[in-house]
Design a protein around this motif. Structure first.
Motif, PDB file in Angstrom:
ATOM      1  N   VAL A  37       0.907  -0.999  -0.045  1.00 21.03           N
ATOM      2  CA  VAL A  37      -0.022   0.067   0.048  1.00 21.03           C
ATOM      3  C   VAL A  37       0.923   1.178  -0.049  1.00 21.03           C
ATOM      4  O   VAL A  37       0.455   2.107  -0.793  1.00 21.03           O
ATOM      5  N   GLY A  38       1.739   1.357   0.899  1.00 20.47           N
ATOM      6  CA  GLY A  38       2.765   2.655   1.058  1.00 20.47           C
ATOM      7  C   GLY A  38       3.476   2.734  -0.270  1.00 20.47           C
ATOM      8  O   GLY A  38       3.223   4.002  -0.836  1.00 20.47           O
ATOM      9  N   ASN A  39       4.260   1.457  -1.029  1.00 18.32           N
ATOM     10  CA  ASN A  39       4.612   1.863  -2.243  1.00 18.32           C
ATOM     11  C   ASN A  39       3.985   2.368  -3.478  1.00 18.32           C
ATOM     12  O   ASN A  39       4.029   3.081  -4.206  1.00 18.32           O
ATOM     13  N   ILE A  40       2.628   1.632  -3.435  1.00 20.22           N
ATOM     14  CA  ILE A  40       1.663   2.086  -4.515  1.00 20.22           C
ATOM     15  C   ILE A  40       1.323   3.490  -4.268  1.00 20.22           C
ATOM     16  O   ILE A  40       1.063   4.245  -5.390  1.00 20.22           O
ATOM     17  N   ALA A  41       0.975   3.749  -3.033  1.00 19.32           N
ATOM     18  CA  ALA A  41       0.721   5.139  -2.794  1.00 19.32           C
ATOM     19  C   ALA A  41       1.596   6.395  -3.336  1.00 19.32           C
ATOM     20  O   ALA A  41       1.429   7.175  -3.966  1.00 19.32           O
ATOM     21  N   ILE A  42       2.960   5.717  -3.177  1.00 13.38           N
ATOM     22  CA  ILE A  42       4.106   6.909  -3.575  1.00 13.38           C
ATOM     23  C   ILE A  42       4.010   6.935  -5.288  1.00 13.38           C
ATOM     24  O   ILE A  42       4.238   7.806  -5.740  1.00 13.38           O
ATOM     25  N   ILE A  43       4.067   5.639  -5.847  1.00 14.58           N
ATOM     26  CA  ILE A  43       3.783   5.694  -7.167  1.00 14.58           C
ATOM     27  C   ILE A  43       2.671   6.663  -7.822  1.00 14.58           C
ATOM     28  O   ILE A  43       2.880   7.175  -8.459  1.00 14.58           O
ATOM     29  N   LEU A  44       1.418   6.386  -7.182  1.00 14.77           N
ATOM     30  CA  LEU A  44       0.449   7.151  -7.509  1.00 14.77           C
ATOM     31  C   LEU A  44       0.410   8.662  -7.372  1.00 14.77           C
ATOM     32  O   LEU A  44       0.212   9.431  -8.315  1.00 14.77           O
ATOM     33  N   VAL A  45       0.947   9.058  -6.225  1.00 14.01           N
ATOM     34  CA  VAL A  45       1.086  10.431  -5.931  1.00 14.01           C
ATOM     35  C   VAL A  45       2.226  11.124  -6.744  1.00 14.01           C
ATOM     36  O   VAL A  45       2.058  12.160  -7.553  1.00 14.01           O
ATOM     37  N   SER A  46       3.409  10.240  -7.225  1.00 13.71           N
ATOM     38  CA  SER A  46       4.057  10.887  -8.021  1.00 13.71           C
ATOM     39  C   SER A  46       4.063  10.918  -9.351  1.00 13.71           C
ATOM     40  O   SER A  46       4.306  11.851 -10.241  1.00 13.71           O
ATOM     41  N   ARG A  47       2.869  10.013  -9.750  1.00 12.32           N
ATOM     42  CA  ARG A  47       2.415  10.285 -11.250  1.00 12.32           C
ATOM     43  C   ARG A  47       1.404  11.279 -11.400  1.00 12.32           C
ATOM     44  O   ARG A  47       1.307  11.952 -12.318  1.00 12.32           O
ATOM     45  N   LEU A  48       0.362  11.425 -10.427  1.00 19.24           N
ATOM     46  CA  LEU A  48      -0.672  12.197 -10.697  1.00 19.24           C
ATOM     47  C   LEU A  48      -0.565  13.642 -10.038  1.00 19.24           C
ATOM     48  O   LEU A  48      -1.322  14.478 -10.500  1.00 19.24           O
ATOM     49  N   ASP A  49       0.319  13.843  -9.205  1.00 24.47           N
ATOM     50  CA  ASP A  49       0.722  15.346  -8.718  1.00 24.47           C
ATOM     51  C   ASP A  49       1.632  15.855  -9.706  1.00 24.47           C
ATOM     52  O   ASP A  49       2.916  15.419  -9.608  1.00 24.47           O
ATOM     53  N   ALA A  50       1.264  16.897 -10.315  1.00 25.03           N
ATOM     54  CA  ALA A  50       2.214  17.538 -11.196  1.00 25.03           C
ATOM     55  C   ALA A  50       3.419  18.298 -10.641  1.00 25.03           C
ATOM     56  O   ALA A  50       4.646  18.231 -11.187  1.00 25.03           O
ATOM     57  N   ARG A  51       3.302  18.624  -9.211  1.00 29.44           N
ATOM     58  CA  ARG A  51       4.385  19.121  -8.469  1.00 29.44           C
ATOM     59  C   ARG A  51       5.455  18.102  -8.253  1.00 29.44           C
ATOM     60  O   ARG A  51       6.779  18.563  -7.923  1.00 29.44           O
ATOM     61  N   LEU A  52       5.328  16.896  -8.371  1.00 32.72           N
ATOM     62  CA  LEU A  52       6.177  15.626  -8.000  1.00 32.72           C
ATOM     63  C   LEU A  52       6.753  15.296  -9.505  1.00 32.72           C
ATOM     64  O   LEU A  52       7.406  14.282  -9.182  1.00 32.72           O
ATOM     65  N   HIS A  53       6.535  15.803 -10.500  1.00 30.64           N
ATOM     66  CA  HIS A  53       7.109  15.612 -11.799  1.00 30.64           C
ATOM     67  C   HIS A  53       8.608  16.129 -12.166  1.00 30.64           C
ATOM     68  O   HIS A  53       8.856  16.846 -12.680  1.00 30.64           O
ATOM     69  N   SER A  54       9.370  15.458 -11.265  1.00 33.01           N
ATOM     70  CA  SER A  54      10.894  15.687 -11.286  1.00 33.01           C
ATOM     71  C   SER A  54      11.855  14.552 -11.203  1.00 33.01           C
ATOM     72  O   SER A  54      11.196  13.464 -10.828  1.00 33.01           O
TER      73      SER A  54
END
Length: 309
Positions: A37-54
């Protein structure tokens, strides 16, 4: 199939300490879903939140995916064996586990070094960061890391599986792992031990030295920052990665940078549990709790889910 290879292995695990099996089963039953759950959450927020597109979060997404695959390669079968009286794994199942477990482990060693390099460029070369860590370079780095990890695992695991076992089918371990199989093999195995040590110097010691060198440069650069807020932000960004590095590299080095013949009986079991189960479960929380951007993105994601409902 070679006659010296059994049809299945008996994984002794903690058979000499049976009282450990129920608590270990309960711990794995909790930590495995947490890791997923924790790793899936990180993958999701990294892909869905434009601020984390780095680049930093691109590498973090790869690390989370690696951790998911890494723990999945051993925990489900471990849970099955702990919950049953017959603690076995087929020869082909052992070979598959050997390949996948070491592909993920070897790749993780290198992705952590790439993440340290990313932080070094971000803090020590801030004006050149977007030029150096452009999307093409990031993809090239990740592709090289995966290819190297696969090459290491396939070559080492294949060489290990060629060793004769002389009818022995008992492994004093919870999983199929290269040092334990080498130790269980009969006949001449000095060449395998030497090869494993040399390869692991390049896969473990060299990346760790590069990580430490990167953070030495980062520490020197951070102390030059006049703003206390700037220093705090730089340390906050790097501390999460350093914690993960020590959690992963510490047990891995103690396991792989010594001859398999000198490994104590219970050491492989505890080390495999640590870098194969504990670290993947802790990584998402370390990066989340110590990173305001990830925490903010998670809150936004959860809020958005409930608002839409």
């Amino acid at each position: 199939m070679n006659n010296s290879h059994p049809e299945e292995f008996i994984l002794l695990g903690f058979s000499d300490h049976p009282w450990l099996e129920l608590p270990l089963f309960a711990i794995l039953l909790i930590t495995y879903p947490m890791a997923m759950v924790g790793n899936i959450a990180i993958i999701l927020v990294s892909r869905l939140d434009a601020r984390l597109h780095s680049p930093m979060y691109f590498f973090l997404t790869n690390l989370s995916f690696l951790d998911m695959c890494y723990t999945t390669s051993i925990v489900p079968h471990m849970l099955f064996n702990l919950g049953s009286a017959r603690k076995t794994i087929s020869y082909l199942g052992c070979a598959a586990q050997l390949y996948f477990f070491h592909i993920m482990g070897g790749t993780e060693c290198l992705i952590l070094a790439v993440m340290a390099f990313d932080r070094y460029v971000a803090i020590c070369k801030p004006f050149h960061y977007t030029l150096i860590m452009n999307p093409h370079i990031c993809i090239l780095l990740v592709s090289t890391v995966w290819l190297t990890g696969i090459t290491y695992a396939v070559s080492e695991a294949t060489a290990t599986l060629q060793l004769p076992l002389c009818g022995l089918n008992k492994l004093d371990h919870l999983v199929c792992e290269i040092p334990v199989l080498i130790k269980a093999a009969c006949g001449e195995k000095a060449a395998n031990e030497l090869t494993l040590s040399v390869v692991c110097i390049f896969m473990l010691a060299v990346p760790l030295c590069l990580i430490l060198a990167s953070y030495a440069c980062i520490g020197h650069a951070v102390f030059k920052i006049k703003s206390s807020e700037g220093r705090r932000k730089a340390f906050g960004t790097c501390s999460s990665h350093l914690i993960v590095v020590f959690l992963f590299y510490g047990p891995a080095i103690s396991m792989y940078l010594q001859p398999p013949s000198s490994i104590s009986r219970d050491q492989p079991k505890f080390m495999a549990l640590f870098y194969g189960v504990v670290t993947p479960a802790l990584n998402p929380f370390i990066y989340t709790l110590r990173n305001k951007d990830v925490k903010g993105a998670l809150v936004s994601l959860v809020r958005g889910i409930f608002t839409s409902k």
